[in-house]
Design an enzyme around this catalytic site. Structure first.
Site, PDB file in Angstrom:
ATOM      1  N   LYS A  61      51.919  47.269  54.949  1.00 12.95           N
ATOM      2  CA  LYS A  61      52.351  48.052  56.112  1.00 12.95           C
ATOM      3  C   LYS A  61      51.797  49.477  56.046  1.00 12.95           C
ATOM      4  O   LYS A  61      51.953  50.172  55.039  1.00 12.95           O
ATOM      5  CB  LYS A  61      53.877  48.060  56.152  1.00 12.95           C
ATOM      6  CG  LYS A  61      54.498  48.686  57.391  1.00 12.95           C
ATOM      7  CD  LYS A  61      55.999  48.429  57.355  1.00 12.95           C
ATOM      8  CE  LYS A  61      56.711  48.984  58.576  1.00 12.95           C
ATOM      9  NZ  LYS A  61      58.165  48.650  58.537  1.00 12.95           N
ATOM     10  N   GLU A  63      59.854  40.065  59.044  1.00 10.19           N
ATOM     11  CA  GLU A  63      59.727  41.076  57.996  1.00 10.19           C
ATOM     12  C   GLU A  63      60.866  40.943  56.983  1.00 10.19           C
ATOM     13  O   GLU A  63      62.031  40.837  57.347  1.00 10.19           O
ATOM     14  CB  GLU A  63      59.751  42.465  58.636  1.00 10.19           C
ATOM     15  CG  GLU A  63      59.586  43.604  57.649  1.00 10.19           C
ATOM     16  CD  GLU A  63      59.704  44.973  58.300  1.00 10.19           C
ATOM     17  OE1 GLU A  63      59.189  45.938  57.728  1.00 10.19           O
ATOM     18  OE2 GLU A  63      60.317  45.073  59.388  1.00 10.19           O
ATOM     19  N   CYS A 100      56.084  45.492  61.809  1.00  5.65           N
ATOM     20  CA  CYS A 100      57.178  46.267  62.401  1.00  5.65           C
ATOM     21  C   CYS A 100      56.739  47.616  62.977  1.00  5.65           C
ATOM     22  O   CYS A 100      56.189  47.658  64.053  1.00  5.65           O
ATOM     23  CB  CYS A 100      58.319  46.422  61.403  1.00  5.65           C
ATOM     24  SG  CYS A 100      59.915  46.783  62.213  1.00  5.65           S
TER      25      CYS A 100
END
Length: 302
Positions: free
Chosen positions: A117, A44, A160
């Site tokens: 995300k 990331e 994440c």
């Protein structure tokens, strides 16, 4: 997947100097290509430090569009090295609208898909809601939990904080993902004691291995490494713990990195998921008629 797949992971430190950070990413990509990797996952925000330790409007200058220099460089590397690359950028979609975006570069077709995300944290040292808008819901490229089709298979890319949510992994699996990939940036508060640090690391690895088991899919995880200071000086920064890993569809560890810069590679057999799902047919036995309450925030002791 129609054939066995050699998957690589680049675990690295990063700097706000994008050229230096991307040089480090390129070094890993070239090494893994030489070792026979076909698909490589980068961590990331690999082109910059993890800037979310503070809230600073000047940081938005680091963002770039999907046709910006980071994606252009990765497209060229994918073509030259005959790779499918999953990278990560701080995306400027419009003025005042920014995303934490995974980009998928196909060796033949360039940018073939994105994933923005969906779960955005806001915790001490991880002030991501200041910088990132969640991805749009729905289906289609760049929307919701939609896998990206590549020349090597269908990639279920998540980012994440998404890694803690079984719903995200399940929806990628239900949409036909061949494997799940998690670029991530997670580490310790240097003031945590060793026991607490171990508990956090174990939980982080365990939850992602559980997604492999629950969905009968390989899982590939790339985490960053190194100490990054808090620019505000309000904390002691973050020790990113590395620990990147690749597991098979029963959660079995195929390879795992230590705490420092490391380039992993593992072979994933083409029919392993098919074999596992025939033995443990979780998708068959799901009680989809009984799960309506999962769309509620909380059930309030009905």
């Amino acid at each position: 997947m129609n054939s066995d797949l050699s998957v690589g992971v680049v675990q690295q430190s990063a700097w706000n100097d994008k050229r230096r950070s991307l040089d480090e990413s390129e070094r890993g990509l070239r090494e893994l290509a030489r070792r026979g990797a076909q698909l490589v996952l980068l961590q990331e925000l690999h082109a910059t430090t993890y800037f979310c330790q503070t809230e600073d409007t000047s940081v938005f200058d680091l963002a770039e569009s999907l046709d910006g220099p980071t994606v252009s460089r990765l497209i060229a590397l994918a073509r030259e090295l005959d790779l499918v690359i999953v990278g990560s950028i701080f995306e400027r979609r419009a003025a005042g609208l920014y995303h934490n975006t995974a980009v998928v570069l196909d060796r033949e077709r360039g940018l073939v898909g994105t994933y923005r995300k969906m779960h955005i944290p806001d915790d001490p040292g991880f002030y991501e809601k200041f910088y990132f808008t969640p991805g749009d819901s729905g289906h289609g490229n760049g929307r919701g939990f939609t896998p990206v089709d590549t020349s090597l298979g269908r990639l279920g890319v998540l980012v994440c904080w998404d890694q803690w949510y079984p719903e995200a992994a399940r929806l990628m699996a239900l949409a036909g993902a061949d494997l799940l990939l998690y670029p991530t940036a997670i580490g310790w508060d240097p003031n945590d004691d060793a026991a607490e640090q171990q508990r956090q690391f174990d939980a982080w690895q365990l939850i992602q291995r559980s997604h492999a088991v629950a969905n009968g899919l390989p899982v590939v995880v790339a985490n960053r490494t190194g100490h990054e200071t808090d620019p505000s000086g309000h904390s002691d920064g973050i020790n990113f713990w590395g620990g990147s890993f690749i597991v098979g569809p029963q959660g079995e560890l195929l390879t795992q990195a230590g705490r420092n810069t490391e380039h992993l590679i593992a072979n994933i057999p083409a029919r392993r998921s098919e074999t596992v799902r025939r033995i443990w047919p979780y998708l068959r036995d799901r009680r989809i008629d009984a799960y309506q309450d999962l769309t509620e925030r909380y059930l309030d002791h009905r």
